[in-house]
Enzyme design. Structure first.
Site, PDB file in Angstrom:
ATOM      1  N   ASP A  29       0.860  -1.183   0.000  1.00 41.82           N
ATOM      2  CA  ASP A  29       0.000   0.000   0.000  1.00 41.82           C
ATOM      3  C   ASP A  29       0.901   1.240   0.000  1.00 41.82           C
ATOM      4  OD1 ASP A  29      -3.242   0.322   1.185  1.00 41.82           O
ATOM      5  OD2 ASP A  29      -1.991   2.096   0.894  1.00 41.82           O
ATOM      6  N   GLY A  34      -5.105   4.937   2.539  1.00 38.33           N
ATOM      7  CA  GLY A  34      -5.061   3.980   3.650  1.00 38.33           C
ATOM      8  C   GLY A  34      -4.208   4.480   4.802  1.00 38.33           C
ATOM      9  N   ILE A  50       1.711   0.649  -6.401  1.00 34.12           N
ATOM     10  CA  ILE A  50       1.536  -0.489  -7.331  1.00 34.12           C
ATOM     11  C   ILE A  50       1.788  -0.089  -8.788  1.00 34.12           C
ATOM     12  CG2 ILE A  50      -0.051  -1.900  -5.938  1.00 34.12           C
ATOM     13  CD1 ILE A  50      -2.247  -0.660  -8.030  1.00 34.12           C
ATOM     14  N   ALA A  70      -6.732   0.960  -5.464  1.00 27.51           N
ATOM     15  CA  ALA A  70      -7.388   1.654  -6.575  1.00 27.51           C
ATOM     16  C   ALA A  70      -7.630   3.089  -6.155  1.00 27.51           C
ATOM     17  CB  ALA A  70      -8.731   0.991  -6.889  1.00 27.51           C
ATOM     18  N   TYR A 136     -14.257   6.046 -13.531  1.00 26.67           N
ATOM     19  CA  TYR A 136     -13.987   5.022 -12.517  1.00 26.67           C
ATOM     20  C   TYR A 136     -14.536   3.681 -13.000  1.00 26.67           C
ATOM     21  CZ  TYR A 136     -14.653   2.364  -8.154  1.00 26.67           C
ATOM     22  OH  TYR A 136     -14.660   1.382  -7.192  1.00 26.67           O
ATOM     23  N   LYS A 140     -12.600   0.244 -14.142  1.00 27.70           N
ATOM     24  CA  LYS A 140     -12.862  -1.049 -13.478  1.00 27.70           C
ATOM     25  C   LYS A 140     -13.191  -2.114 -14.530  1.00 27.70           C
ATOM     26  CE  LYS A 140     -12.234  -0.504  -9.056  1.00 27.70           C
ATOM     27  NZ  LYS A 140     -11.217  -1.265  -8.329  1.00 27.70           N
ATOM     28  N   ASN A 165     -22.205  -0.834  -2.486  1.00 22.86           N
ATOM     29  CA  ASN A 165     -21.566   0.095  -1.539  1.00 22.86           C
ATOM     30  C   ASN A 165     -21.245  -0.659  -0.256  1.00 22.86           C
ATOM     31  OD1 ASN A 165     -21.766   2.646  -2.997  1.00 22.86           O
ATOM     32  ND2 ASN A 165     -23.973   2.310  -2.806  1.00 22.86           N
ATOM     33  N   ILE A 176     -22.707   8.392   3.953  1.00 22.08           N
ATOM     34  CA  ILE A 176     -22.930   8.449   5.408  1.00 22.08           C
ATOM     35  C   ILE A 176     -21.887   9.357   6.048  1.00 22.08           C
ATOM     36  CG2 ILE A 176     -23.146   7.069   7.528  1.00 22.08           C
ATOM     37  CD1 ILE A 176     -23.750   4.660   5.624  1.00 22.08           C
ATOM     38  N   ILE A 192     -28.539  17.644   0.035  1.00 23.18           N
ATOM     39  CA  ILE A 192     -28.472  16.307  -0.557  1.00 23.18           C
ATOM     40  C   ILE A 192     -28.148  16.438  -2.045  1.00 23.18           C
ATOM     41  CG2 ILE A 192     -29.908  14.296  -1.134  1.00 23.18           C
ATOM     42  CD1 ILE A 192     -31.181  14.601   1.600  1.00 23.18           C
TER      43      ILE A 192
HETATM   44  P1  NAD Z   1      -9.716   2.618   0.330  1.00 23.52           P
HETATM   45  O1  NAD Z   1      -9.342   3.941  -0.253  1.00 23.52           O
HETATM   46  O2  NAD Z   1     -10.049   2.578   1.767  1.00 23.52           O
HETATM   47  O3  NAD Z   1      -8.569   1.564   0.030  1.00 23.52           O
HETATM   48  C1  NAD Z   1      -7.748   1.627  -1.119  1.00 23.52           C
HETATM   49  C2  NAD Z   1      -6.322   1.399  -0.654  1.00 23.52           C
HETATM   50  O4  NAD Z   1      -5.464   1.365  -1.798  1.00 23.52           O
HETATM   51  C3  NAD Z   1      -5.813   2.517   0.252  1.00 23.52           C
HETATM   52  O5  NAD Z   1      -5.194   1.954   1.398  1.00 23.52           O
HETATM   53  C4  NAD Z   1      -4.800   3.254  -0.614  1.00 23.52           C
HETATM   54  O6  NAD Z   1      -3.769   3.852   0.163  1.00 23.52           O
HETATM   55  C5  NAD Z   1      -4.306   2.146  -1.515  1.00 23.52           C
HETATM   56  N1  NAD Z   1      -3.793   2.608  -2.808  1.00 23.52           N
HETATM   57  C6  NAD Z   1      -4.390   3.428  -3.690  1.00 23.52           C
HETATM   58  N2  NAD Z   1      -3.592   3.619  -4.761  1.00 23.52           N
HETATM   59  C7  NAD Z   1      -2.476   2.886  -4.534  1.00 23.52           C
HETATM   60  C8  NAD Z   1      -1.284   2.674  -5.271  1.00 23.52           C
HETATM   61  N3  NAD Z   1      -1.069   3.274  -6.450  1.00 23.52           N
HETATM   62  N4  NAD Z   1      -0.330   1.858  -4.755  1.00 23.52           N
HETATM   63  C9  NAD Z   1      -0.526   1.235  -3.549  1.00 23.52           C
HETATM   64  N5  NAD Z   1      -1.632   1.414  -2.811  1.00 23.52           N
HETATM   65  C10 NAD Z   1      -2.595   2.224  -3.300  1.00 23.52           C
HETATM   66  O7  NAD Z   1     -10.921   2.037  -0.539  1.00 23.52           O
HETATM   67  P2  NAD Z   1     -11.875   0.780  -0.281  1.00 23.52           P
HETATM   68  O8  NAD Z   1     -13.240   1.309  -0.128  1.00 23.52           O
HETATM   69  O9  NAD Z   1     -11.292  -0.098   0.744  1.00 23.52           O
HETATM   70  O10 NAD Z   1     -11.804   0.068  -1.697  1.00 23.52           O
HETATM   71  C11 NAD Z   1     -11.007  -1.099  -1.908  1.00 23.52           C
HETATM   72  C12 NAD Z   1     -11.268  -1.628  -3.311  1.00 23.52           C
HETATM   73  O11 NAD Z   1     -12.645  -2.005  -3.426  1.00 23.52           O
HETATM   74  C13 NAD Z   1     -10.999  -0.626  -4.418  1.00 23.52           C
HETATM   75  O12 NAD Z   1     -10.479  -1.314  -5.530  1.00 23.52           O
HETATM   76  C14 NAD Z   1     -12.383  -0.094  -4.746  1.00 23.52           C
HETATM   77  O13 NAD Z   1     -12.458   0.404  -6.065  1.00 23.52           O
HETATM   78  C15 NAD Z   1     -13.226  -1.340  -4.540  1.00 23.52           C
HETATM   79  N6  NAD Z   1     -14.633  -1.060  -4.252  1.00 23.52           N
HETATM   80  C16 NAD Z   1     -14.979  -0.457  -3.065  1.00 23.52           C
HETATM   81  C17 NAD Z   1     -16.329  -0.214  -2.796  1.00 23.52           C
HETATM   82  C18 NAD Z   1     -16.777   0.440  -1.508  1.00 23.52           C
HETATM   83  O14 NAD Z   1     -17.981   0.655  -1.349  1.00 23.52           O
HETATM   84  N7  NAD Z   1     -15.914   0.748  -0.563  1.00 23.52           N
HETATM   85  C19 NAD Z   1     -17.318  -0.573  -3.725  1.00 23.52           C
HETATM   86  C20 NAD Z   1     -16.917  -1.171  -4.918  1.00 23.52           C
HETATM   87  C21 NAD Z   1     -15.573  -1.427  -5.165  1.00 23.52           C
END
Ligand code: NAD
Length: 299
Positions: A29, A34, A50, A70, A136, A140, A165, A176, A192
């Site tokens: 990460d 994060g 990454i 992502a 986005y 994906k 979500n 939220i 909203i």
């Molecule tokens: P988040 O932002 O909490 O987690 C993403 C993590 O990826 C973070 O820790 C960030 O620091 C890390 N990151 C981002 N770019 C990076 C890079 N270039 N190199 C290394 N680390 C990197 O988001 P999340 O909600 O935990 O989402 C996780 C995954 O699930 C994502 O791929 C997101 O698109 C997917 N997703 C999430 C949701 C949701 O509702 N939370 C819904 C659909 C899909």
């Protein structure tokens, strides 16, 4: 050994927490959204991006990669389109190349419900066509396709998860979180985005992690992960206000969508994963209330 990209983030860290109970885990990460304190005890942490890290060296002893890093912000289109491209497509290609070079056996990719777009039948099954309406979502879809091609050409066992979500504490984005912030700033009014009638599916993080582990062990490639029902933005405003003991005047920016690229109605069919034995403990309303409560407790 298992690697989790994005393992310091919301979903990735909760997943790593569960995986570390029975496996050696490496979290990769760059801490862009994060946090280091999210990474569970017992997991090795490699702070790398990454997009350009030499991941094959990190993946040397890894059998399974959960690719969750992502740009997760879905409501910043069209401003963030470069970031979506870089993080979601360039980043995923680098992860895939490293999987090939390091002979990784399995890849689990975090995709999203947004790949189905705004004209999908409700509830939407995994067999539905994909039709993205935001950068986005487009990235994906592109990343899913890249994963599928690498899987076929290089024999990597692939699981693609299309999440609704996902909500819970540690999630510092989304409706939220947004409502709580707005109400803390001004407790008598709440703006909203859109007309409040958008209806989407919300799933609590513990259910989402259970579903992820179930899908990983299941035979098919693509699984929807959601709550099976949906809740409107107006109802979410009501729940959050109630949890804060407030009664704000609601105002609306108007229109069916909250932002450009928003999908106003989303409810995934979750029958496929239910047939594998998983089922969510909470519905959308319960998940929203629990999340609001936990976020408020942690403040
Ligand atoms: P988040 O932002 O909490 O987690 C993403 C993590 O990826 C973070 O820790 C960030 O620091 C890390 N990151 C981002 N770019 C990076 C890079 N270039 N190199 C290394 N680390 C990197 O988001 P999340 O909600 O935990 O989402 C996780 C995954 O699930 C994502 O791929 C997101 O698109 C997917 N997703 C999430 C949701 C949701 O509702 N939370 C819904 C659909 C899909």
């Amino acid at each position: 050994m298992i690697a989790v990209t994005g393992g310091a983030g919301f979903i990735g860290s909760r997943l790593a927490e569960r995986l570390v109970e029975e496996n050696e885990v490496i979290v990769v990460d760059n801490l862009s959204s994060g946090k280091k304190e999210n990474i569970p005890e017992g997991a090795e942490f490699v702070e790398k991006d990454i997009k350009n890290a030499e991941l094959d060296v990190i993946f040397d002893k890894v059998d399974t990669v959960f690719h969750f890093a992502a740009n997760p912000k879905v409501n910043t289109f069209p401003d963030d389109r470069g970031k979506d491209f870089e993080e979601n497509l360039v980043g995923t290609k680098n992860v895939l190349d490293a999987c090939v070079d390091a002979d990784v056996e399995e890849l689990v990719f975090a995709s999203s419900s947004v790949v189905y777009g705004e004209n999908a039948e409700i509830p939407t099954p995994e067999t539905h066509e994909i039709d993205p309406i935001s950068m986005y979502a487009a990235t994906k879809c592109g990343a899913e396709h890249m994963c599928q091609v690498y899987s076929q050409i290089f024999g990597i066992d692939l699981t693609v998860l299309r999440y609704a979500n996902i909500i819970g504490p540690r999630n510092q984005k989304g409706v939220i979180w947004d409502f709580i912030h707005k109400l803390e700033e001004s407790s008598e009014e709440l703006e909203i985005l859109g007309n409040g009638k958008q209806r989407k599916s919300y799933l609590y993080i513990s259910d989402a992690v259970d579903a992820t582990l179930e899908a990983w062990k299941s035979p098919e490639t693509v699984y929807n992960i959601g709550s099976g029902d949906a809740v409107s933005v107006d109802k979410i405003a009501e729940i959050v206000s109630d949890e804060m003991s407030l009664n704000p005047e609601l105002s609306y920016t108007g229109g069916e969508k909250g932002w450009k690229g928003d999908v106003p109605e989303m409810r995934l069919s979750i029958e496929k994963l239910k047939n594998e034995g998983w089922s969510p403990e909470g519905n959308s309303v319960e998940s929203v209330r629990k999340t609001a409560r936990r976020l408020l407790e942690n403040r």
